[in-house]
Scaffold this active site. Structure first.
Site, PDB file in Angstrom:
ATOM      1  N   GLU A  44      38.858  36.310  39.081  1.00 52.10           N
ATOM      2  CA  GLU A  44      40.194  36.373  38.471  1.00 52.10           C
ATOM      3  C   GLU A  44      40.128  35.514  37.221  1.00 52.10           C
ATOM      4  O   GLU A  44      40.122  34.284  37.299  1.00 52.10           O
ATOM      5  CB  GLU A  44      41.239  35.826  39.452  1.00 52.10           C
ATOM      6  CG  GLU A  44      41.296  36.552  40.792  1.00 52.10           C
ATOM      7  CD  GLU A  44      42.019  37.894  40.703  1.00 52.10           C
ATOM      8  OE1 GLU A  44      42.467  38.277  39.603  1.00 52.10           O
ATOM      9  OE2 GLU A  44      42.112  38.570  41.740  1.00 52.10           O
ATOM     10  N   CYS A  55      47.759  32.393  33.470  1.00 52.41           N
ATOM     11  CA  CYS A  55      46.809  33.446  33.082  1.00 52.41           C
ATOM     12  C   CYS A  55      47.508  34.727  32.660  1.00 52.41           C
ATOM     13  O   CYS A  55      47.016  35.453  31.806  1.00 52.41           O
ATOM     14  CB  CYS A  55      45.835  33.722  34.220  1.00 52.41           C
ATOM     15  SG  CYS A  55      46.663  34.150  35.759  1.00 52.41           S
TER      16      CYS A  55
HETATM   17  P1  NDP Z   1      37.082  27.042  34.260  1.00 54.59           P
HETATM   18  O1  NDP Z   1      36.365  28.325  34.267  1.00 54.59           O
HETATM   19  O2  NDP Z   1      36.667  26.012  33.302  1.00 54.59           O
HETATM   20  O3  NDP Z   1      37.027  26.354  35.707  1.00 54.59           O
HETATM   21  C1  NDP Z   1      37.440  27.019  36.881  1.00 54.59           C
HETATM   22  C2  NDP Z   1      36.772  26.354  38.064  1.00 54.59           C
HETATM   23  O4  NDP Z   1      35.362  26.576  38.008  1.00 54.59           O
HETATM   24  C3  NDP Z   1      36.954  24.852  38.104  1.00 54.59           C
HETATM   25  O5  NDP Z   1      37.077  24.423  39.436  1.00 54.59           O
HETATM   26  C4  NDP Z   1      35.639  24.367  37.493  1.00 54.59           C
HETATM   27  O6  NDP Z   1      35.327  23.051  37.837  1.00 54.59           O
HETATM   28  C5  NDP Z   1      34.665  25.334  38.111  1.00 54.59           C
HETATM   29  N1  NDP Z   1      33.380  25.469  37.424  1.00 54.59           N
HETATM   30  C6  NDP Z   1      33.014  25.037  36.197  1.00 54.59           C
HETATM   31  N2  NDP Z   1      31.712  25.388  35.945  1.00 54.59           N
HETATM   32  C7  NDP Z   1      31.269  26.058  37.036  1.00 54.59           C
HETATM   33  C8  NDP Z   1      30.026  26.686  37.385  1.00 54.59           C
HETATM   34  N3  NDP Z   1      28.998  26.715  36.564  1.00 54.59           N
HETATM   35  N4  NDP Z   1      29.946  27.290  38.587  1.00 54.59           N
HETATM   36  C9  NDP Z   1      30.992  27.311  39.448  1.00 54.59           C
HETATM   37  N5  NDP Z   1      32.183  26.725  39.166  1.00 54.59           N
HETATM   38  C10 NDP Z   1      32.323  26.107  37.981  1.00 54.59           C
HETATM   39  O7  NDP Z   1      38.621  27.415  34.086  1.00 54.59           O
HETATM   40  P2  NDP Z   1      39.828  26.417  33.925  1.00 54.59           P
HETATM   41  O8  NDP Z   1      39.887  25.480  35.086  1.00 54.59           O
HETATM   42  O9  NDP Z   1      39.789  25.849  32.565  1.00 54.59           O
HETATM   43  O10 NDP Z   1      41.090  27.406  34.090  1.00 54.59           O
HETATM   44  C11 NDP Z   1      41.679  28.075  33.049  1.00 54.59           C
HETATM   45  C12 NDP Z   1      41.278  29.520  33.061  1.00 54.59           C
HETATM   46  O11 NDP Z   1      41.622  30.111  34.308  1.00 54.59           O
HETATM   47  C13 NDP Z   1      41.995  30.340  32.021  1.00 54.59           C
HETATM   48  O12 NDP Z   1      41.087  31.183  31.360  1.00 54.59           O
HETATM   49  C14 NDP Z   1      42.977  31.169  32.850  1.00 54.59           C
HETATM   50  O13 NDP Z   1      43.362  32.369  32.225  1.00 54.59           O
HETATM   51  C15 NDP Z   1      42.213  31.385  34.094  1.00 54.59           C
HETATM   52  N6  NDP Z   1      43.102  31.726  35.202  1.00 54.59           N
HETATM   53  C16 NDP Z   1      43.050  32.991  35.713  1.00 54.59           C
HETATM   54  C17 NDP Z   1      43.925  33.379  36.725  1.00 54.59           C
HETATM   55  C18 NDP Z   1      43.871  34.755  37.303  1.00 54.59           C
HETATM   56  O14 NDP Z   1      44.404  34.952  38.399  1.00 54.59           O
HETATM   57  N7  NDP Z   1      43.267  35.733  36.646  1.00 54.59           N
HETATM   58  C19 NDP Z   1      44.926  32.443  37.261  1.00 54.59           C
HETATM   59  C20 NDP Z   1      44.868  31.141  36.667  1.00 54.59           C
HETATM   60  C21 NDP Z   1      43.985  30.809  35.669  1.00 54.59           C
HETATM   61  P3  NDP Z   1      35.825  21.830  36.908  1.00 54.59           P
HETATM   62  O15 NDP Z   1      37.211  22.119  36.447  1.00 54.59           O
HETATM   63  O16 NDP Z   1      35.806  20.693  37.822  1.00 54.59           O
HETATM   64  O17 NDP Z   1      34.867  21.779  35.771  1.00 54.59           O
END
Ligand code: NDP
Length: 480
Positions: A225, A259
């Site tokens: 997502e 999002c």
């Molecule tokens: P990120 O992709 O930066 O992070 C999402 C999660 O993935 C966090 O827990 C992060 O950890 C973790 N993560 C980071 N690197 C890795 C890796 N290599 N492998 C596995 N996990 C990893 O997104 P954001 O947290 O910045 O969220 C914002 C984004 O989420 C926006 O693009 C938004 O549109 C999207 N979003 C989509 C939704 C949907 O339903 N389609 C709903 C809500 C948001 P850490 O933060 O600790 O680095």
């Protein structure tokens, strides 16, 4: 020393700690999957009751990480989570029971059906914008389906799920370790993606690709997502009052960190100036602050997002747009005043890349249909909305919109209508949460075919391959 409401990131659990959490979850899951479905449903409902009963504490924890306005948390997170619990607990029996399957008439002596088998350990990797709703809301169907859940929340909003896990474990309702939290940054996320049996990732498109690769290497299912760039397309005949209010809420709710939030508006010439005036008036009434009551717009949650928002605004200015608002209210607290970007053009970042902040760019267009085509050119396809009083026309146009979710005079509410699949196309994701299929995705279908009678003879298509069997095949296909 400047005062900041932004807490430091969570501690990185060691890889041994995460491995232990996953092992514990697997053991707990092995017990949990043997509970009858109705019992699992009842227990998940009681877990929700326990969390809801302590919502006053939950509000405080979420506030300590995000500074969200109180009503925003209640409406967008708490209420939506309750609706998710309601939908899945009410429908699990129908959705997860064995489903009789079609079979060719020549197999009338056999029974075909599908069983839904829990996948094992589901890894939920979640972002910071809805620290309660997304992990808890996805844990509910995963648990009901008979899985264990390991949540890896964003390192910036980890306390919320730690609190939830404490409350859930404190109830003693679920096997110990069934719902557990792995804390840390991307490395922790990677380990969860690699060690779970299925991953549901919510986050950016960039990280989503990495998670998909990790899952592919282990041949594990991954539901993604990802980001969005919601185009709000306003036709001349739109009802101005609702449309302008929707633009203001759709763009600035959760401080623009949604999002499916409005990321760009394309407005037909005939209504453009009135739309801008009404939106400007709506924005003037927004009260901004560090959450709690009497506040409409809070702050950014993720520190690096501040630079992204400022960069997008600067890019728009440098390419000739007029930015109204958008000034820094309090840099320490990541607070930027909601911004209206007038004279936006497709080549500006605010129109083409996900901003994920309190920014509403508006572009004047001759025809809404052209705006649909223009917005389709981008790589993202999560949510979109059409604004017009001609519902027939809007519903005809829906099929031309490249987005997983479309609203007609409607936005941001798909999540709460839990019977609707929620997710995007193109680079906005793969798979869908919610709806019946969003519950079944937490299971592998097991296809069962039972030969009932007669017991002593083989089927005609078995050996020996006599010539008459060719005729038999023709006949079977003719009357199939
Ligand atoms: P990120 O992709 O930066 O992070 C999402 C999660 O993935 C966090 O827990 C992060 O950890 C973790 N993560 C980071 N690197 C890795 C890796 N290599 N492998 C596995 N996990 C990893 O997104 P954001 O947290 O910045 O969220 C914002 C984004 O989420 C926006 O693009 C938004 O549109 C999207 N979003 C989509 C939704 C949907 O339903 N389609 C709903 C809500 C948001 P850490 O933060 O600790 O680095």
């Amino acid at each position: 020393m400047p005062v900041t409401s932004v807490p430091p990131p969570a501690r990185n659990m060691t890889s041994e700690e995460i491995a232990r959490a996953v092992r514990g979850a697997r053991e707990a899951g092995a017990r949990w999957r043997r509970y009858p479905l109705a019992e699992r449903v009842g227990l998940v409902r009681q877990v929700w009751d326990a969390v809801y009963a302590r919502r006053a504490e939950l509000v405080k924890v979420v506030h300590s990480e995000t500074c969200k306005p109180l009503v925003e948390f209640e409406a967008m997170e708490l209420c939506a989570a309750g609706l998710i619990v309601k939908y899945f607990t009410a429908n699990a029996g129908r959705v997860l029971r064995d489903q009789a399957a079609w079979k060719p008439w020549v197999m009338l002596n056999k029974r075909a059906y599908v069983r839904y088998v829990p996948r094992g350990v589901v890894g939920l990797i979640t972002p910071w914008n809805f620290p309660f709703l997304i992990p808890f809301g996805d844990a509910v169907p995963a648990l009901i389906a008979g899985n264990a859940v390991v949540v890896k929340p964003s390192e910036w909003t980890t306390r919320t799920m730690l609190w939830v896990a404490d409350v859930v474990n404190g109830t003693g309702l679920l096997p110990e370790g069934l719902l557990t939290v792995a804390t840390g940054d991307g490395a922790a996320g990677r380990q969860v993606a690699e060690s779970a049996d299925m991953v549901l990732f919510t986050g950016s498109t960039r990280t989503g690709r990495m998670v998909a690769q990790a899952a592919a290497a282990g041949l594990k299912p991954a539901v993604l997502e990802l980001g969005g760039k919601h185009p709000m397309i306003v036709f001349d005949d739109a009802a101005l009052g609702r449309t302008a209010k929707a633009a203001v809420w759709g763009a600035f709710a959760n401080c623009g960190q949604v999002c499916v939030g409005v990321e760009r508006a394309y407005v037909e010439e005939g209504i453009h100036d009135r739309f801008v005036a009404a939106v400007t008036a709506g924005m003037a009434g927004l009260r901004q602050g560090l959450g709690g009551t009497g506040v409409d717009v809070g702050r950014l949650i993720f520190p690096p997002q501040f630079a992204t928002v400022m960069d997008h605004l600067e890019d728009a200015r440098s390419k000739g747009a007029t930015v109204v608002g958008g000034d820094v209210v309090d840099a320490e607290n990541l607070m930027i005043r909601p911004a209206l970007v007038l004279g936006a053009r497709p080549e500006m970042k605010v129109m083409s890349e996900e901003t994920f902040g309190p920014v509403l760019p508006v572009m004047k267009v001759a025809r809404g249909e052209d705006a649909i085509a223009l917005s389709n050119e981008g790589p993202l396809g999560l949510a979109a909305s059409l604004w017009t009083t001609d519902l027939d026309r809007a519903e005809r146009l829906v099929e031309t919109v490249e987005a997983g979710m479309v609203g007609v005079n409607e936005l941001l509410s798909h999540y709460a209508v839990v019977s609707l699949p929620f997710g995007g196309i193109k680079s906005s994701g793969l798979g869908r949460r919610h709806s019946d299929s969003g519950l079944r995705m937490f299971c592998s279908p097991q296809s069962v075919l039972v030969h009932e009678w007669p017991s002593g003879v083989g089927d005609p298509w078995w050996f020996p391959y006599e010539d008459y069997k060719s005729k038999l095949v023709e006949w079977i296909l003719k009357v199939v």
